[in-house]
Design a protein around this motif. Structure first.
Motif, mmCIF file in Angstrom:
data_model
loop_
_atom_site.group_PDB
_atom_site.id
_atom_site.type_symbol
_atom_site.label_atom_id
_atom_site.label_comp_id
_atom_site.label_asym_id
_atom_site.label_seq_id
_atom_site.Cartn_x
_atom_site.Cartn_y
_atom_site.Cartn_z
ATOM 1 N N ASN A 101 0.996 -1.119 0.076
ATOM 2 C CA ASN A 101 0.017 -0.041 -0.055
ATOM 3 C C ASN A 101 0.914 1.081 -0.110
ATOM 4 O OD1 ASN A 101 -2.535 -1.240 0.081
ATOM 5 N ND2 ASN A 101 -2.129 -1.523 2.240
ATOM 6 N N ALA A 102 0.822 2.083 -0.859
ATOM 7 C CA ALA A 102 1.823 3.239 -1.169
ATOM 8 C C ALA A 102 1.033 4.375 -1.745
ATOM 9 C CB ALA A 102 2.981 2.844 -2.052
ATOM 10 N N LYS A 103 1.627 5.466 -1.499
ATOM 11 C CA LYS A 103 1.153 6.563 -1.970
ATOM 12 C C LYS A 103 1.802 6.766 -3.586
ATOM 13 C CE LYS A 103 0.871 11.662 -1.153
ATOM 14 N NZ LYS A 103 1.037 12.791 -0.150
ATOM 15 N N VAL A 104 1.184 7.244 -4.538
ATOM 16 C CA VAL A 104 1.826 7.196 -5.857
ATOM 17 C C VAL A 104 2.102 8.787 -6.212
ATOM 18 C CG1 VAL A 104 1.319 6.670 -8.098
ATOM 19 C CG2 VAL A 104 0.727 4.997 -6.426
ATOM 20 N N LEU A 105 3.153 9.031 -6.679
ATOM 21 C CA LEU A 105 3.478 10.214 -7.344
ATOM 22 C C LEU A 105 3.643 10.008 -8.687
ATOM 23 C CD1 LEU A 105 6.583 11.572 -5.107
ATOM 24 C CD2 LEU A 105 3.991 12.121 -4.936
ATOM 25 N N ALA A 106 2.954 10.711 -9.580
ATOM 26 C CA ALA A 106 3.011 10.727 -11.069
ATOM 27 C C ALA A 106 3.054 11.977 -11.689
ATOM 28 C CB ALA A 106 1.453 10.178 -11.461
ATOM 29 N N PRO A 107 3.693 12.173 -12.652
ATOM 30 C CA PRO A 107 3.901 13.637 -13.220
ATOM 31 C C PRO A 107 2.546 14.112 -13.888
ATOM 32 C CG PRO A 107 4.841 11.888 -14.928
ATOM 33 C CD PRO A 107 4.398 11.285 -13.622
ATOM 34 N N LYS A 108 2.421 15.249 -13.902
ATOM 35 C CA LYS A 108 1.281 15.934 -14.650
ATOM 36 C C LYS A 108 1.758 16.214 -16.033
ATOM 37 C CE LYS A 108 -0.926 18.045 -10.725
ATOM 38 N NZ LYS A 108 -1.576 19.631 -10.207
ATOM 39 N N ASP A 109 1.998 15.092 -16.629
ATOM 40 C CA ASP A 109 2.463 15.306 -18.351
ATOM 41 C C ASP A 109 1.300 15.194 -19.104
ATOM 42 O OD1 ASP A 109 1.962 12.704 -18.134
ATOM 43 O OD2 ASP A 109 3.794 11.982 -18.131
ATOM 44 N N ARG A 110 1.491 15.149 -20.460
ATOM 45 C CA ARG A 110 0.451 14.761 -21.389
ATOM 46 C C ARG A 110 -0.404 13.751 -21.138
ATOM 47 N NH1 ARG A 110 2.502 11.874 -26.170
ATOM 48 N NH2 ARG A 110 4.459 10.926 -25.410
ATOM 49 N N TYR A 111 0.082 12.740 -20.376
ATOM 50 C CA TYR A 111 -0.826 11.691 -20.223
ATOM 51 C C TYR A 111 -1.541 11.724 -19.315
ATOM 52 C CZ TYR A 111 2.488 9.426 -23.070
ATOM 53 O OH TYR A 111 3.761 9.201 -24.390
ATOM 54 N N ASN A 112 -1.517 12.865 -18.173
ATOM 55 C CA ASN A 112 -2.095 12.934 -16.915
ATOM 56 C C ASN A 112 -2.910 14.273 -16.893
ATOM 57 O OD1 ASN A 112 -1.388 10.428 -16.254
ATOM 58 N ND2 ASN A 112 0.404 11.176 -15.369
ATOM 59 N N ARG A 113 -2.644 15.184 -17.836
ATOM 60 C CA ARG A 113 -3.081 16.375 -17.750
ATOM 61 C C ARG A 113 -4.607 16.681 -17.601
ATOM 62 N NH1 ARG A 113 0.185 19.128 -22.350
ATOM 63 N NH2 ARG A 113 -0.799 17.549 -23.566
ATOM 64 N N ASP A 114 -5.586 15.722 -18.133
ATOM 65 C CA ASP A 114 -6.718 15.692 -18.036
ATOM 66 C C ASP A 114 -7.446 14.790 -17.019
ATOM 67 O OD1 ASP A 114 -6.298 13.470 -19.281
ATOM 68 O OD2 ASP A 114 -7.881 13.522 -20.894
ATOM 69 N N VAL A 115 -6.679 14.386 -15.884
ATOM 70 C CA VAL A 115 -7.153 13.550 -14.985
ATOM 71 C C VAL A 115 -8.285 14.008 -14.045
ATOM 72 C CG1 VAL A 115 -6.765 12.287 -12.562
ATOM 73 C CG2 VAL A 115 -5.138 12.197 -14.520
ATOM 74 N N GLY A 116 -8.175 15.615 -13.856
ATOM 75 C CA GLY A 116 -9.321 16.128 -13.309
ATOM 76 C C GLY A 116 -10.578 15.950 -13.968
ATOM 77 N N ALA A 117 -10.618 16.337 -15.274
ATOM 78 C CA ALA A 117 -11.597 16.386 -16.324
ATOM 79 C C ALA A 117 -12.417 15.145 -16.355
ATOM 80 C CB ALA A 117 -11.266 16.832 -17.603
ATOM 81 N N ARG A 118 -11.468 13.768 -16.345
ATOM 82 C CA ARG A 118 -11.954 12.584 -16.587
ATOM 83 C C ARG A 118 -12.455 12.063 -15.176
ATOM 84 N NH1 ARG A 118 -6.342 10.940 -18.612
ATOM 85 N NH2 ARG A 118 -6.543 9.368 -17.043
ATOM 86 N N LEU A 119 -12.240 12.542 -14.113
ATOM 87 C CA LEU A 119 -12.629 12.288 -12.727
ATOM 88 C C LEU A 119 -14.270 12.723 -12.707
ATOM 89 C CD1 LEU A 119 -9.809 12.456 -10.250
ATOM 90 C CD2 LEU A 119 -10.966 10.434 -10.819
ATOM 91 N N ARG A 120 -14.150 14.234 -12.948
ATOM 92 C CA ARG A 120 -15.607 14.902 -12.908
ATOM 93 C C ARG A 120 -16.437 14.203 -13.849
ATOM 94 N NH1 ARG A 120 -11.917 19.069 -12.651
ATOM 95 N NH2 ARG A 120 -11.863 19.501 -14.799
ATOM 96 N N ALA A 121 -16.086 13.845 -15.215
ATOM 97 C CA ALA A 121 -16.994 13.105 -15.991
ATOM 98 C C ALA A 121 -17.308 11.831 -15.533
ATOM 99 C CB ALA A 121 -16.341 13.005 -17.538
ATOM 100 N N MET A 122 -16.443 11.009 -14.876
ATOM 101 C CA MET A 122 -16.928 9.782 -14.122
ATOM 102 C C MET A 122 -17.886 10.044 -13.148
ATOM 103 S SD MET A 122 -14.524 6.873 -12.451
ATOM 104 C CE MET A 122 -13.634 6.415 -13.743
ATOM 105 N N LYS A 123 -17.759 11.149 -12.333
ATOM 106 C CA LYS A 123 -18.588 11.276 -11.287
ATOM 107 C C LYS A 123 -20.010 11.865 -11.834
ATOM 108 C CE LYS A 123 -19.139 14.353 -7.177
ATOM 109 N NZ LYS A 123 -18.574 15.139 -6.174
ATOM 110 N N ALA A 124 -20.127 12.508 -12.868
ATOM 111 C CA ALA A 124 -21.283 12.809 -13.355
ATOM 112 C C ALA A 124 -22.139 11.893 -14.211
ATOM 113 C CB ALA A 124 -20.976 13.973 -14.659
ATOM 114 N N ALA A 125 -21.413 10.813 -14.450
ATOM 115 C CA ALA A 125 -22.100 9.461 -15.154
ATOM 116 C C ALA A 125 -22.534 8.544 -14.217
ATOM 117 C CB ALA A 125 -20.830 8.842 -16.135
ATOM 118 N N ALA A 126 -22.100 8.778 -12.975
ATOM 119 C CA ALA A 126 -22.622 7.746 -11.749
ATOM 120 C C ALA A 126 -23.834 8.250 -11.132
ATOM 121 C CB ALA A 126 -21.441 7.803 -10.690
#
Length: 126
Positions: A101-126
């Protein structure tokens, strides 16, 4: 490990290896409650402003001094355990894997830039 113990460790390490002290300090700021953080060497190098080889050497130094344990996850990603108790418990599980069990550090790069938007979309769909 409490804050005073971490500060003492950083002070002791600083005398031998300033890069190792910077890495230790950064990791200790980002560990989860169990004392483990998962990160790539590239991410750590970018945050610290040093080369990946310097991260490797600093982590190897810290491990040789008994300050952390590195567990290779794959692709340059390691779990860095500053507290060995959770790591000891994971080794008792047996089998072909170590469960962490660990805390994960991931870069805010081109792959992860839109994580916030994807989370909001997932929450809205639920």
């Amino acid at each position: 490990m409490n804050d005073k113990e971490r500060l003492n460790a950083v002070s002791r390490i600083m005398l031998s290896s300033p890069y190792a002290a910077r890495l230790y300090s950064f990791l200790s700021e980002h560990v989860d409650d169990g004392g483990i953080v998962l990160a790539s060497r590239a991410t750590l190098a970018a945050h610290l402003g040093i080369a990946e080889i310097t991260v490797r050497r600093a982590a190897d130094f810290l491990e040789s001094q008994g300050e952390l344990i590195q567990v290779k996850i794959g692709g340059g990603v390691y779990a860095y355990a500053l507290n060995v108790e959770p790591l000891k418990k994971s080794l008792r599980i047996g089998g072909e894997c170590i469960a962490l069990n660990a805390k994960v550090l991931a870069p805010k790069d081109r792959y992860n830039r839109d994580v916030g938007a994807r989370l909001r979309a997932m929450k809205a769909a639920a």
